[in-house]
Write an enzyme that holds these catalytic residues in place. Structure first.
Site, PDB file in Angstrom:
ATOM      1  CE1 TYR A  80      -3.873   3.945  12.377  1.00 51.50           C
ATOM      2  CE2 TYR A  80      -3.577   4.412  10.066  1.00 51.50           C
ATOM      3  CZ  TYR A  80      -4.328   4.496  11.215  1.00 51.50           C
ATOM      4  OH  TYR A  80      -5.546   5.132  11.182  1.00 51.50           O
ATOM      5  NE  ARG A  88      -6.432   0.278   0.487  1.00 54.74           N
ATOM      6  CZ  ARG A  88      -6.153  -0.495   1.525  1.00 54.74           C
ATOM      7  NH1 ARG A  88      -5.411  -0.023   2.504  1.00 54.74           N
ATOM      8  NH2 ARG A  88      -6.605  -1.726   1.604  1.00 54.74           N
ATOM      9  CG  HIS A 134      -1.971  -1.086   1.116  1.00 53.58           C
ATOM     10  ND1 HIS A 134      -2.285  -1.924   2.163  1.00 53.58           N
ATOM     11  CD2 HIS A 134      -2.751  -1.472   0.068  1.00 53.58           C
ATOM     12  CE1 HIS A 134      -3.228  -2.777   1.750  1.00 53.58           C
ATOM     13  NE2 HIS A 134      -3.529  -2.524   0.500  1.00 53.58           N
ATOM     14  CG  ASN A 169      -3.038  -7.342   1.250  1.00 54.07           C
ATOM     15  OD1 ASN A 169      -2.482  -8.366   0.813  1.00 54.07           O
ATOM     16  ND2 ASN A 169      -3.269  -7.150   2.547  1.00 54.07           N
ATOM     17  CE1 TYR A 229      -9.191  -4.628   7.417  1.00 55.02           C
ATOM     18  CE2 TYR A 229      -9.582  -3.259   9.343  1.00 55.02           C
ATOM     19  CZ  TYR A 229      -8.884  -3.537   8.188  1.00 55.02           C
ATOM     20  OH  TYR A 229      -7.866  -2.708   7.792  1.00 55.02           O
TER      21      TYR A 229
HETATM   22 ZN   LIG Z   1      -1.527  -2.011   4.046  1.00 46.02          ZN
END
Ligand SMILES: [Zn+2]
Length: 417
Positions: A306, A234, A176, A251, A356
């Site tokens: 983070y 991102r 990212h 991802n 999540y």
């Molecule tokens: Zn990431």
């Protein structure tokens, strides 16, 4: 003289972040208790642009959790009114994003070229991969494993003493784009490997017995874009037919329950899973390399930020991996080791229940390829600076993370399969 000093200071700081300036943008943290709170945030998202920092998207918000998101300056007052009127408990994590952007560059290192204690631009990192390999030919070799959508070369460093049939650990950084501490860690790791080989017992043993494959930046196009145009970017920078929106979330692009949950089929979303699993060249490059080296790769480590977490499969499902008990114990011990240096506390567990559910992640994919030790690290911090972790925290963050990585490496060496 003073005027000149001020002029120089202004020029230097603004040179760090051209493009979007983020003046007055705010980052909120909302405490979500129940489904009603989640509906209120959906309502808010339908009228205001929300850049989700944690979780990655609106659909991933769970009851009894906190949600961090960025709001543009012009919407900040309206959003604060909305939160107040609806009695949503919240804090302002960052009151002016631009000040935080400037505060990132607080390293005392004066170097203009590459520095391990600064955030380096891609061209600097690229030159570093060549230099570190040529200066340490007995320990490091560099290869190219593919190119990005925009044609940048994806470099991989193989770190270890030459030998035959060595087991390996694959580690990547920079999935990212805005998670700058991640590429900083991959560079730090390589430096520590060459600096301590032959001096420190554990690193010496590691590099004698196994190889590390280190991929310093996966999403190079996105990383470059965070330096030139939008620090908060991102995704990748790929375009797709039929949409003006750019970028895929790497991802979410792996063939692991692809796009089933916690991902979006809308190219305009931050968690867009791509047109198909492995639709992105960057995903293909990583997946092909790992597939071609499955017999040697014993662990897969992917570095993000983070939130200070160490996660293992699964994220695409609430099911648990076969060696859940072992992975849980290993994660527990690794984060305990990490905390010994600065007391930084990490949580750990299977992705879906710990952070999540999110399908298409590289850790789940690697695990399903048969790599039994697969971990995602979410480095510092817990939201004080979020993606804008100051450079002065690169060293402590990397030093403590090294302890966890080295713990995992020792364990893997003792549990080869
Ligand atoms: Zn990431």
């Amino acid at each position: 003289m003073l005027a000149l000093l001020i002029l120089v200071t202004v020029t230097l700081t603004s040179a760090h972040h051209p493009g979007e300036h983020f003046e007055g943008d705010k980052v909120f943290r909302v405490h979500v208790e129940d489904e009603n709170h989640i509906s209120l945030l959906h309502e808010l998202a339908s009228t205001r642009q929300m850049d989700f920092w944690k979780p990655d998207s609106l659909t991933q918000i769970k009851p009894h959790s906190t949600v961090d998101f960025r709001i543009k300056a012009e919407d900040a007052v309206a959003v604060e009114d909305f939160l107040g009127q609806n009695r949503l408990q919240y804090e302002v994590l960052i009151s002016n994003l631009r000040s935080m952007l400037e505060a990132q560059f607080d390293s005392r290192v004066r170097a203009t070229g590459h520095s391990y204690e600064k955030y380096n631009q891609w061209e600097t990192i690229e030159a570093w991969t060549e230099q570190v390999a040529s200066e340490n030919p007995d320990l490091i070799s560099r290869s190219a494993i593919g190119t990005t959508f925009l044609g940048n070369t994806i470099y991989l460093l193989k770190v270890g003493k030459p030998g035959s049939d060595k087991p390996a650990i694959f580690m990547d950084c920079g999935f990212h784009a805005r998670e700058w501490i991640s590429p900083a860690f991959c560079q730090w790791f390589v430096r520590e490997a060459v600096r301590t080989y032959g001096r420190e017992r554990h690193m010496t043993e590691f590099l004698d017995k196994l190889d590390f494959y280190v991929l310093p930046v996966v999403n190079i196009d996105g990383y470059i874009y965070t330096w030139t145009t939008n620090r908060m970017w991102r995704k990748t920078r790929s375009t797709k037919a039929g949409s003006t929106c750019i970028g895929t979330d790497l991802n979410r692009n792996f063939a692991a329950g692809w796009c089933r949950i916690g991902a979006s089929t809308n190219p305009c979303d931050e968690t867009y899973c791509g047109s198909a699993a492995e639709s992105e060249k960057e995903t293909k490059a990583v997946a092909n390399f790992i597939r071609n080296h499955l017999s040697s790769i014993k662990a897969y480590l992917t570095i993000h930020s983070y939130s200070q977490m160490m996660l293992y499969p699964y994220s695409y499902d609430y099911k648990l991996p076969k060696n859940n008990v072992e992975l849980n114990a290993l994660a527990k011990a690794a984060v305990k080791e990490l905390a010994t240096l600065h007391g930084t506390s990490y949580t750990y567990g299977p992705g879906a229940s710990t952070i999540y559910p999110a399908a298409g992640g590289s850790d789940d994919w690697a695990y399903d390829q048969g790599i039994q030790y697969s971990f995602t690290f979410e480095l510092r911090d817990k939201g004080r600076y979020g993606f804008l972790l100051p450079e002065s925290q690169i060293q402590p963050t990397c030093e403590e993370t090294m302890l966890a990585i080295k713990y995992v490496t020792s364990y893997v060496l003792e549990h080869l399969y």
